[in-house]
Design a protein around this motif. Structure first.
Motif, PDB file in Angstrom:
ATOM      1  N   GLY A   8      38.871  22.145  26.732  1.00  0.00           N
ATOM      2  CA  GLY A   8      38.576  20.894  27.421  1.00  0.00           C
ATOM      3  C   GLY A   8      38.646  19.739  26.443  1.00  0.00           C
ATOM      4  O   GLY A   8      38.158  19.833  25.309  1.00  0.00           O
ATOM      5  N   LEU A   9      39.264  18.652  26.864  1.00  0.00           N
ATOM      6  CA  LEU A   9      39.430  17.461  26.032  1.00  0.00           C
ATOM      7  C   LEU A   9      38.487  16.371  26.534  1.00  0.00           C
ATOM      8  O   LEU A   9      38.513  16.022  27.717  1.00  0.00           O
ATOM      9  N   VAL A  10      37.666  15.841  25.633  1.00  0.00           N
ATOM     10  CA  VAL A  10      36.712  14.791  25.993  1.00  0.00           C
ATOM     11  C   VAL A  10      37.170  13.479  25.367  1.00  0.00           C
ATOM     12  O   VAL A  10      37.268  13.366  24.146  1.00  0.00           O
ATOM     13  N   GLY A  11      37.456  12.500  26.229  1.00  0.00           N
ATOM     14  CA  GLY A  11      38.001  11.226  25.769  1.00  0.00           C
ATOM     15  C   GLY A  11      39.496  11.176  26.025  1.00  0.00           C
ATOM     16  O   GLY A  11      40.230  12.065  25.595  1.00  0.00           O
ATOM     17  N   LEU A  12      39.942  10.159  26.762  1.00  0.00           N
ATOM     18  CA  LEU A  12      41.361  10.062  27.103  1.00  0.00           C
ATOM     19  C   LEU A  12      41.866   8.654  26.789  1.00  0.00           C
ATOM     20  O   LEU A  12      42.496   7.997  27.600  1.00  0.00           O
ATOM     21  N   GLY A  13      41.579   8.225  25.559  1.00  0.00           N
ATOM     22  CA  GLY A  13      42.042   6.925  25.097  1.00  0.00           C
ATOM     23  C   GLY A  13      43.423   7.013  24.476  1.00  0.00           C
ATOM     24  O   GLY A  13      44.160   7.994  24.657  1.00  0.00           O
ATOM     25  N   THR A  14      43.771   5.999  23.710  1.00  0.00           N
ATOM     26  CA  THR A  14      45.112   5.895  23.132  1.00  0.00           C
ATOM     27  C   THR A  14      45.444   7.074  22.242  1.00  0.00           C
ATOM     28  O   THR A  14      46.531   7.668  22.338  1.00  0.00           O
ATOM     29  N   ILE A  15      44.531   7.455  21.343  1.00  0.00           N
ATOM     30  CA  ILE A  15      44.824   8.536  20.408  1.00  0.00           C
ATOM     31  C   ILE A  15      44.974   9.867  21.140  1.00  0.00           C
ATOM     32  O   ILE A  15      45.808  10.704  20.787  1.00  0.00           O
ATOM     33  N   HIS A  20      46.930  13.868  20.957  1.00  0.00           N
ATOM     34  CA  HIS A  20      46.317  15.140  21.358  1.00  0.00           C
ATOM     35  C   HIS A  20      47.082  15.815  22.501  1.00  0.00           C
ATOM     36  O   HIS A  20      47.371  17.021  22.432  1.00  0.00           O
ATOM     37  N   LEU A  21      47.399  15.079  23.554  1.00  0.00           N
ATOM     38  CA  LEU A  21      48.072  15.701  24.700  1.00  0.00           C
ATOM     39  C   LEU A  21      49.431  16.289  24.319  1.00  0.00           C
ATOM     40  O   LEU A  21      49.706  17.464  24.610  1.00  0.00           O
ATOM     41  N   PRO A  22      50.329  15.541  23.669  1.00  0.00           N
ATOM     42  CA  PRO A  22      51.624  16.146  23.318  1.00  0.00           C
ATOM     43  C   PRO A  22      51.503  17.269  22.301  1.00  0.00           C
ATOM     44  O   PRO A  22      52.283  18.229  22.338  1.00  0.00           O
ATOM     45  N   HIS A  39      36.657   6.604  31.841  1.00  0.00           N
ATOM     46  CA  HIS A  39      37.517   5.498  32.247  1.00  0.00           C
ATOM     47  C   HIS A  39      38.908   5.933  32.683  1.00  0.00           C
ATOM     48  O   HIS A  39      39.728   5.085  33.027  1.00  0.00           O
ATOM     49  N   ALA A  40      39.207   7.231  32.642  1.00  0.00           N
ATOM     50  CA  ALA A  40      40.561   7.670  32.994  1.00  0.00           C
ATOM     51  C   ALA A  40      40.516   9.097  33.498  1.00  0.00           C
ATOM     52  O   ALA A  40      39.549   9.825  33.281  1.00  0.00           O
ATOM     53  N   GLY A  41      41.589   9.511  34.167  1.00  0.00           N
ATOM     54  CA  GLY A  41      41.733  10.874  34.643  1.00  0.00           C
ATOM     55  C   GLY A  41      43.117  11.384  34.329  1.00  0.00           C
ATOM     56  O   GLY A  41      43.983  10.652  33.845  1.00  0.00           O
ATOM     57  N   HIS A  42      43.334  12.661  34.599  1.00  0.00           N
ATOM     58  CA  HIS A  42      44.623  13.284  34.348  1.00  0.00           C
ATOM     59  C   HIS A  42      45.259  13.642  35.686  1.00  0.00           C
ATOM     60  O   HIS A  42      44.583  14.074  36.621  1.00  0.00           O
TER      61      HIS A  42
END
Length: 311
Positions: A8-15, A20-22, A39-42
């Protein structure tokens, strides 16, 4: 082949989006299974408001990667470790040295992996530089780390608050490389911090250090550089000069280029995280964070003009 570790990834900001995602998509040993972000979803993964909701509704997660600002990350890590999850911490690993030491103790007690990451140590040329300097007598080290905060951290107020580190947010990348490549430890002896009138963290800093044998180590950090960015570490010793450029992506030995490679830092971090989990080990090196903490302890401060995102 064992099943991939559910992460699980916590935080979906620029970095998280850019790195992290790629990177996770290229590491078969790990499978991104859930996201927590206020502030964001996938688009295709279960997305939760915070880590507590994620832990409650996705109990099959085995590992958590925390990409949130360092302030407040301690409570998130405690929740994950207490739930029996392996935890990876984005740099800096926490808002203070002592809180990360506490996380390391808790991880040991719970029998889970804790990985305090330093992505710049995974730059292409860092390990070759370390090998070249293993037996060297260090004479002088010069760090020049200057970049444009408006480009890299637009509108991010947390970096200017206590625990956000200010210019040491990028500067700690240089210190993570320094503490990896030198054959002896270093300690600060003096520091000067330039703090904008409307902020609580420095926009520029000079840090004077010494190696254990007394060689000078000088670092200059500045967040006001526009145009080309500068991320250089120059090491003079009894051997050829070793120069790391572009944050460790390029290596020059005696003035000749030896390595120039693309950015694969975060992919290497996730490979390492999977290896640590498989081995039942942790990796929590706090030397870079300790140097920053010492800089704040020793630092003389001067107030400089106010900083605003819109120049």
């Amino acid at each position: 082949m064992s099943d991939p570790i559910q992460l699980g990834l916590v935080g979906l900001g620029t970095i998280a989006r850019n790195q992290h995602l790629p990177s996770l998509a290229e590491v078969p040993a790990l499978r991104l299974a859930a996201i927590a972000s206020r502030h964001a979803g996938h688009d295709t993964l279960p997305s939760y408001h915070d880590i507590d909701e994620m832990l409650a509704k996705s109990p099959d997660l085995q590992a958590i990667s925390l990409c949130t600002p360092p302030q407040g990350r301690f409570a998130q890590a405690v929740a994950a470790i207490t739930a029996g999850k392996h935890v990876m911490l984005e740099k800096p690993p926490g808002a203070s040295v002592s809180e990360v030491e506490g996380l390391a103790r808790l991880a040991r007690a719970k029998g889970v992996t804790l990985f305090a990451t330093w992505h710049s140590r995974e730059a292409a040329a860092v390990e070759e530089a370390r090998a070249l300097l293993t037996s060297a007598a260090i004479r002088r080290v010069t760090i020049t780390w200057k970049e444009d905060v408006r480009h890299w951290h637009p509108g991010q107020e947390w970096i200017w608050e206590p625990g956000g580190l200010g210019v040491f947010d990028p500067g700690i990348n240089a210190l993570s490389i320094l503490t990896r490549i030198l054959p002896e430890p270093v300690h600060p002896v003096a520091a000067h911090l330039e703090v904008p009138q409307n902020k609580q963290a420095p926009i520029a800093a000079k840090l004077d250090m010494q190696t254990a044998s007394g060689a000078p180590v000088e670092a200059e950090f500045d967040w006001r550089q526009t145009g080309p960015q500068t991320w250089d570490i120059r090491v003079e010793s009894d051997g050829p000069e070793v120069l790391l450029r572009e944050g460790g992506a390029k290596l020059f030995v005696g003035g000749a280029e030896r390595i120039a490679a693309e950015d694969r830092e975060y992919r290497r971090l996730y490979v390492r995280f999977a290896e640590l989990i498989a081995a039942g080990e942790s990796d929590v090196d706090l030397a870079p964070l300790q140097l920053v903490a010492d800089a704040f302890l020793l630092g003389a401060q001067s107030r400089v003009e106010a900083f605003h995102d819109d120049p």
